[in-house]
Scaffold this active site. Structure first.
Site, PDB file in Angstrom:
ATOM      1  CG  MET A 226      -1.749   1.173   1.475  1.00  7.14           C
ATOM      2  SD  MET A 226      -2.828   1.669   0.176  1.00  7.14           S
ATOM      3  CE  MET A 226      -3.810   0.227  -0.002  1.00  7.14           C
ATOM      4  N   PRO A 227       1.753   1.414  -0.941  1.00  5.78           N
ATOM      5  CG  PRO A 227       3.579   0.914  -2.265  1.00  5.78           C
ATOM      6  CD  PRO A 227       2.196   0.451  -1.929  1.00  5.78           C
ATOM      7  CG  LEU A 228       0.327   8.242   0.230  1.00  4.96           C
ATOM      8  CD1 LEU A 228      -0.810   8.311  -0.769  1.00  4.96           C
ATOM      9  CD2 LEU A 228      -0.142   8.667   1.613  1.00  4.96           C
TER      10      LEU A 228
ATOM     11  CG  MET B   1       6.592   1.565  -5.899  1.00  2.66           C
ATOM     12  SD  MET B   1       5.315   2.524  -5.075  1.00  2.66           S
ATOM     13  CE  MET B   1       4.015   2.566  -6.293  1.00  2.66           C
TER      14      MET B   1
ATOM     15  CB  THR C  43       4.233   6.674   3.149  1.00  3.11           C
ATOM     16  OG1 THR C  43       4.665   8.040   3.198  1.00  3.11           O
ATOM     17  CG2 THR C  43       3.978   6.179   4.555  1.00  3.11           C
TER      18      THR C  43
END
Length: 125
Positions: free
Chosen positions: A1-3, A28, A71
């Site tokens: 769940m990268p932001l 990613m 993040t």
């Protein structure tokens, strides 16, 4: 769940910005095993007066520098992060043609309980 939050100087065409988003997502997926469709990314374009990127740490940056802050869950290994940095530089170098010295990446680790991806609940805690 990268932001992801990407900051750069204003003035690049849509295709250039889309290539950045596509390259970061691909990096990613490959380095962090991010699932398909897990895309939460923003680009902020700033005027030259509102964007300063120095040449510290022996890196000569140009006006094409991009600052990438990612993040992620606090579960990524140092090896995964190193692979991510390398893959980002390779992909953004290929398209849209950003020099490796102009790619600044910062990864922030966040525990699972720090995430709510909708409905006001912590889906991963």
């Amino acid at each position: 769940m990268p932001l992801l939050h990407i900051s750069m100087r204003a003035g690049k065409p849509d295709a250039y910005r889309q290539a950045i988003l596509d390259g970061l997502y691909r990096a990613m997926r490959e380095a962090l095993n991010v699932p398909e469709g897990d895309e939460f990314m923003t680009i902020s374009e700033l005027s030259p007066a509102n964007f300063r990127c120095g040449n510290a740490y022996g890196v000569e940056r140009s006006d094409d520098a991009v600052l990438v802050q990612i993040t992620v869950f606090a579960s990524r290994t140092a090896e995964q992060k190193k692979a991510l940095y390398r893959r980002i530089v390779d992909l953004l170098g290929d398209n849209p043609g950003i020099r490796p010295a102009d790619v600044f990446v910062n990864v922030l680790d966040a525990p699972a309980e720090n995430w709510s991806v909708g409905h006001g609940i912590t889906q991963f805690a």
